[in-house]
Write a protein that holds these residues in place. Structure first.
Motif, PDB file in Angstrom:
ATOM      1  N   CYS A 167       0.822  -1.206   0.000  1.00 39.26           N
ATOM      2  CA  CYS A 167       0.000   0.000   0.000  1.00 39.26           C
ATOM      3  C   CYS A 167       0.856   1.255   0.000  1.00 39.26           C
ATOM      4  CB  CYS A 167      -0.914  -0.007   1.225  1.00 39.26           C
ATOM      5  SG  CYS A 167      -2.098   1.363   1.288  1.00 39.26           S
ATOM      6  N   ALA A 168       2.065   1.152   0.567  1.00 35.61           N
ATOM      7  CA  ALA A 168       2.958   2.313   0.617  1.00 35.61           C
ATOM      8  C   ALA A 168       3.391   2.770  -0.775  1.00 35.61           C
ATOM      9  CB  ALA A 168       4.191   1.983   1.464  1.00 35.61           C
ATOM     10  N   ALA A 169       3.185   1.906  -1.778  1.00 34.78           N
ATOM     11  CA  ALA A 169       3.549   2.285  -3.151  1.00 34.78           C
ATOM     12  C   ALA A 169       2.484   3.150  -3.804  1.00 34.78           C
ATOM     13  CB  ALA A 169       3.779   1.034  -3.992  1.00 34.78           C
ATOM     14  N   GLN A 170       1.346   3.348  -3.120  1.00 31.45           N
ATOM     15  CA  GLN A 170       0.302   4.211  -3.677  1.00 31.45           C
ATOM     16  C   GLN A 170       0.850   5.627  -3.877  1.00 31.45           C
ATOM     17  OE1 GLN A 170      -4.456   4.851  -3.071  1.00 31.45           O
ATOM     18  NE2 GLN A 170      -3.249   4.547  -1.225  1.00 31.45           N
ATOM     19  N   TYR A 171       0.482   6.241  -4.975  1.00 32.48           N
ATOM     20  CA  TYR A 171       0.963   7.563  -5.398  1.00 32.48           C
ATOM     21  C   TYR A 171       2.421   7.530  -5.851  1.00 32.48           C
ATOM     22  CZ  TYR A 171      -3.032   8.686  -2.391  1.00 32.48           C
ATOM     23  OH  TYR A 171      -4.267   8.714  -1.793  1.00 32.48           O
ATOM     24  N   LEU A 172       3.058   6.355  -5.791  1.00 30.26           N
ATOM     25  CA  LEU A 172       4.440   6.245  -6.239  1.00 30.26           C
ATOM     26  C   LEU A 172       4.514   5.356  -7.471  1.00 30.26           C
ATOM     27  CD1 LEU A 172       6.166   5.917  -2.734  1.00 30.26           C
ATOM     28  CD2 LEU A 172       6.079   7.940  -4.200  1.00 30.26           C
ATOM     29  N   ASP A 173       5.017   4.129  -7.314  1.00 29.54           N
ATOM     30  CA  ASP A 173       5.178   3.241  -8.473  1.00 29.54           C
ATOM     31  C   ASP A 173       4.307   1.987  -8.365  1.00 29.54           C
ATOM     32  OD1 ASP A 173       6.537   2.241  -6.319  1.00 29.54           O
ATOM     33  OD2 ASP A 173       8.314   1.630  -7.436  1.00 29.54           O
ATOM     34  N   ALA A 174       3.108   2.114  -7.785  1.00 31.83           N
ATOM     35  CA  ALA A 174       2.223   0.968  -7.601  1.00 31.83           C
ATOM     36  C   ALA A 174       1.864   0.306  -8.937  1.00 31.83           C
ATOM     37  CB  ALA A 174       0.955   1.374  -6.860  1.00 31.83           C
ATOM     38  N   VAL A 175       1.602   1.109  -9.963  1.00 34.21           N
ATOM     39  CA  VAL A 175       1.223   0.551 -11.263  1.00 34.21           C
ATOM     40  C   VAL A 175       2.384  -0.243 -11.858  1.00 34.21           C
ATOM     41  CG1 VAL A 175       0.527   1.099 -13.617  1.00 34.21           C
ATOM     42  CG2 VAL A 175      -0.494   2.344 -11.704  1.00 34.21           C
ATOM     43  N   GLN A 176       3.597   0.304 -11.779  1.00 34.32           N
ATOM     44  CA  GLN A 176       4.756  -0.409 -12.316  1.00 34.32           C
ATOM     45  C   GLN A 176       4.980  -1.721 -11.562  1.00 34.32           C
ATOM     46  OE1 GLN A 176       8.398   1.844 -12.707  1.00 34.32           O
ATOM     47  NE2 GLN A 176       9.677   0.006 -12.484  1.00 34.32           N
ATOM     48  N   LEU A 177       4.854  -1.697 -10.244  1.00 34.85           N
ATOM     49  CA  LEU A 177       5.029  -2.922  -9.449  1.00 34.85           C
ATOM     50  C   LEU A 177       3.967  -3.962  -9.803  1.00 34.85           C
ATOM     51  CD1 LEU A 177       5.892  -1.413  -5.936  1.00 34.85           C
ATOM     52  CD2 LEU A 177       7.447  -2.512  -7.566  1.00 34.85           C
ATOM     53  N   THR A 178       2.773  -3.498 -10.105  1.00 30.75           N
ATOM     54  CA  THR A 178       1.705  -4.413 -10.500  1.00 30.75           C
ATOM     55  C   THR A 178       2.036  -5.088 -11.829  1.00 30.75           C
ATOM     56  OG1 THR A 178       0.071  -3.016  -9.377  1.00 30.75           O
ATOM     57  CG2 THR A 178      -0.757  -4.619 -10.963  1.00 30.75           C
ATOM     58  N   LEU A 179       2.505  -4.310 -12.781  1.00 27.47           N
ATOM     59  CA  LEU A 179       2.887  -4.876 -14.082  1.00 27.47           C
ATOM     60  C   LEU A 179       4.012  -5.900 -13.934  1.00 27.47           C
ATOM     61  CD1 LEU A 179       2.805  -1.620 -16.230  1.00 27.47           C
ATOM     62  CD2 LEU A 179       1.175  -3.518 -16.325  1.00 27.47           C
ATOM     63  N   GLU A 180       4.979  -5.569 -13.098  1.00 25.11           N
ATOM     64  CA  GLU A 180       6.090  -6.498 -12.873  1.00 25.11           C
ATOM     65  C   GLU A 180       5.613  -7.771 -12.165  1.00 25.11           C
ATOM     66  OE1 GLU A 180       9.563  -3.036 -12.510  1.00 25.11           O
ATOM     67  OE2 GLU A 180       8.794  -4.047 -10.712  1.00 25.11           O
ATOM     68  N   GLY A 181       4.671  -7.601 -11.239  1.00 28.47           N
ATOM     69  CA  GLY A 181       4.127  -8.770 -10.556  1.00 28.47           C
ATOM     70  C   GLY A 181       3.362  -9.695 -11.483  1.00 28.47           C
ATOM     71  N   LEU A 182       2.567  -9.114 -12.366  1.00 29.41           N
ATOM     72  CA  LEU A 182       1.845  -9.922 -13.356  1.00 29.41           C
ATOM     73  C   LEU A 182       2.817 -10.658 -14.273  1.00 29.41           C
ATOM     74  CD1 LEU A 182      -1.199  -7.780 -14.599  1.00 29.41           C
ATOM     75  CD2 LEU A 182      -1.278 -10.163 -13.826  1.00 29.41           C
ATOM     76  N   ASP A 183       3.859  -9.976 -14.693  1.00 21.71           N
ATOM     77  CA  ASP A 183       4.849 -10.587 -15.578  1.00 21.71           C
ATOM     78  C   ASP A 183       5.537 -11.765 -14.891  1.00 21.71           C
ATOM     79  OD1 ASP A 183       6.765 -10.476 -17.983  1.00 21.71           O
ATOM     80  OD2 ASP A 183       8.119 -10.273 -16.272  1.00 21.71           O
ATOM     81  N   GLU A 184       5.938 -11.585 -13.629  1.00 20.77           N
ATOM     82  CA  GLU A 184       6.620 -12.670 -12.908  1.00 20.77           C
ATOM     83  C   GLU A 184       5.696 -13.867 -12.705  1.00 20.77           C
ATOM     84  OE1 GLU A 184       9.160 -13.415  -8.768  1.00 20.77           O
ATOM     85  OE2 GLU A 184       7.949 -11.601  -9.019  1.00 20.77           O
ATOM     86  N   ALA A 185       4.447 -13.593 -12.350  1.00 21.88           N
ATOM     87  CA  ALA A 185       3.495 -14.684 -12.126  1.00 21.88           C
ATOM     88  C   ALA A 185       3.246 -15.475 -13.410  1.00 21.88           C
ATOM     89  CB  ALA A 185       2.176 -14.122 -11.587  1.00 21.88           C
ATOM     90  N   ARG A 186       3.119 -14.780 -14.519  1.00 19.67           N
ATOM     91  CA  ARG A 186       2.888 -15.466 -15.788  1.00 19.67           C
ATOM     92  C   ARG A 186       4.097 -16.335 -16.174  1.00 19.67           C
ATOM     93  NH1 ARG A 186      -0.935 -14.732 -19.395  1.00 19.67           N
ATOM     94  NH2 ARG A 186      -2.601 -13.213 -19.036  1.00 19.67           N
ATOM     95  N   ARG A 187       5.292 -15.842 -15.898  1.00 19.59           N
ATOM     96  CA  ARG A 187       6.481 -16.629 -16.229  1.00 19.59           C
ATOM     97  C   ARG A 187       6.584 -17.877 -15.366  1.00 19.59           C
ATOM     98  NH1 ARG A 187      10.783 -14.272 -14.888  1.00 19.59           N
ATOM     99  NH2 ARG A 187      10.049 -12.256 -14.100  1.00 19.59           N
ATOM    100  N   LEU A 188       6.205 -17.764 -14.090  1.00 21.70           N
ATOM    101  CA  LEU A 188       6.221 -18.934 -13.203  1.00 21.70           C
ATOM    102  C   LEU A 188       5.227 -19.989 -13.675  1.00 21.70           C
ATOM    103  CD1 LEU A 188       6.485 -17.259  -9.684  1.00 21.70           C
ATOM    104  CD2 LEU A 188       8.159 -18.784 -10.732  1.00 21.70           C
ATOM    105  N   VAL A 189       4.048 -19.542 -14.079  1.00 23.24           N
ATOM    106  CA  VAL A 189       3.051 -20.478 -14.584  1.00 23.24           C
ATOM    107  C   VAL A 189       3.518 -21.123 -15.883  1.00 23.24           C
ATOM    108  CG1 VAL A 189       0.691 -20.696 -15.486  1.00 23.24           C
ATOM    109  CG2 VAL A 189       1.131 -19.294 -13.451  1.00 23.24           C
TER     110      VAL A 189
END
Length: 443
Positions: A160-182
């Motif tokens: 939550c501390a990433a709100q107003y900062l780089d939350a969107v970028q972290l979300t994109l990176e998280g989706l990318d990592e999860a898809r690669r693991l799958v």
């Protein structure tokens, strides 16, 4: 000694046949010939025996041995009768419905076998899976498989501390990592709708439905929401745990940081829900404040999701989402589903008995069509086997609980897509000014 014969009285009159009272258990015994019984010396030393109500002297010559053939015939008839009785019992048992046998059976393995057969037909959907990334991912995956899980709702979490900062970028990176693991695991498959989920289960693969945990992952932007949908996200929690956004209030608030933030769902929050309905995305509301939950229930045009939550009446302190009874009642009218946390009640691990009590509580208020499971994959087999003992939980009801309800909700959300106009709205600047540290000032 008086040897006058006794009167010829019918034995049946002196000794009426004993009638068993209703409900009395009757047991079957196999009798043998009295001649085969070795009598004790205390009996055989008396040279007398009773015959036809009179006492006669016993002499070896006075009794002739029974014909061997007749005794053999009687013994054969008794054996045939016994075998016939056993066959009748087997036939009757075979005619008892399977569900009734399971409810009356104390054999755990029999109930587990019933659950395994049922989960072949209907996938068990875990409503909230947050696996550790890296080396421990394989361990978490093995735990899910051992719990007979067939599909997972996997929310990508961002601090939550990433709100107003780089939350969107972290979300994109998280989706990318999860898809690669799958992608590296041949036993898993990314799915985007109910049909694909059931198809993956038919193929023996673990279906993965991605989502986002917290509205802060969207950067307060409808354009980002649509982009996340294009990348495969199919549900969004409007707030994370204790993470109020400029347009939605969380149930857990920080009085210092959240002082100027809303206490309910704002107009822009309503627009977020409407756009998600248009796209065909599940709206998850379990971590909203109570007023915000009611607004979401009134605004939504499709069934809602409450994931990894518990009823407020259980008084579980901690970070687990708590849902009041009147929200549960409204959920049944909305058509949504609550994926019940059956792992912990606050800081206390939930027992099997507590989990079943919670399941039945949700069923009593919201209905059997509005409850699912989350939080404890390794305990699902034992939980479902124990639940199968209850007459209320037949195979149809258990199929709804394990995944039928959430699959139905997914289908209804997909059916309602594209029925609303595309929204081009932006969040009002006054809602984010002073907090949008990384936002380029608009001209």
């Amino acid at each position: 000694m008086n040897t006058t014969p006794m009167p010829n009285v019918d034995f049946m009159e002196l000794h009426p046949v004993h009638q068993h009272p209703a409900g009395c258990k009757q047991h079957c015994f196999v009798f043998t010939e009295i001649a085969d019984i070795e009598l004790p010396p205390e009996i055989t030393k008396y040279p007398e025996k009773i015959k036809n109500g009179s006492i006669h002297s016993y002499t070896k010559e006075s009794i002739s041995p029974p014909p061997p053939k007749l005794a053999k015939d009687r013994r054969s008839r008794k054996i045939i009768a016994l075998v016939s009785g056993l066959l009748v019992c087997v036939a009757l048992a075979a005619g008892i419905p399977l569900g009734l046998q399971l409810r009356s059976s104390s054999l755990l393995e029999a109930r587990l076998a019933f659950i395994r057969r049922l989960l072949v037909e209907s996938p068990l959907v875990e409503g909230y899976w947050a696996p550790p990334m890296g080396a421990n991912f394989s361990k978490s995956f093995a735990e899910v498989k051992s719990g007979m899980v067939g599909a997972l709702l996997w929310p990508i979490a961002v601090p939550c501390a990433a709100q107003y900062l780089d939350a969107v970028q972290l979300t994109l990176e998280g989706l990318d990592e999860a898809r690669r693991l799958v992608g590296k695991n041949g036993d898993m498959a990314v799915v985007e709708n109910a049909d694909e989920m059931e198809q993956a289960h038919t193929e023996g693969k673990l279906a993965i439905l991605f989502g986002l945990e917290g509205g802060h992952t969207l950067g307060s932007s409808l354009a980002v929401l649509r982009s996340m949908y294009s990348l495969g996200a199919r549900f969004v929690s409007l707030t994370g745990v204790g993470c109020t956004t400029p347009w939605a209030s969380a149930s857990i608030r920080n009085d210092f940081f959240d002082e100027n933030l809303p206490s309910t769902l704002t107009n822009f929050g309503e627009i977020i829900i409407q756009e998600m309905n248009r796209l065909g995305m599940l709206v998850e509301i379990s971590r909203l404040s109570e007023p915000a939950m009611m607004v979401a229930l009134n605004v939504a045009k499709a069934p809602l999701l409450l994931s990894n939550a518990l009823p407020s009446s259980m008084a579980c302190n901690g970070t687990t989402a708590a849902v009041p009874d009147h929200i549960l009642s409204a959920l049944s009218q909305n058509g949504g589903v609550l994926m019940l946390n059956v792992e912990r009640c606050g800081d206390k691990p939930m027992s099997l008995k507590d989990a079943i009590t919670a399941i039945n509580y949700i069923r009593a208020i919201a209905g059997v069509d509005h409850v699912g499971l989350s939080g404890s994959p390794k305990n699902y087999p034992l939980l479902l086997a124990e639940l199968a003992r209850d007459r209320l939980w037949g195979s149809v009801a258990i199929k709804k609980l394990v995944g039928g309800n959430i699959v139905r909700v997914l289908r209804e959300v997909e059916t309602n897509k594209n029925r609303l106009p595309l929204s081009e709205d932006w969040i009002p600047l006054e809602s984010i000014e002073g907090n949008a540290y990384c936002r380029y000032p608009e001209t």
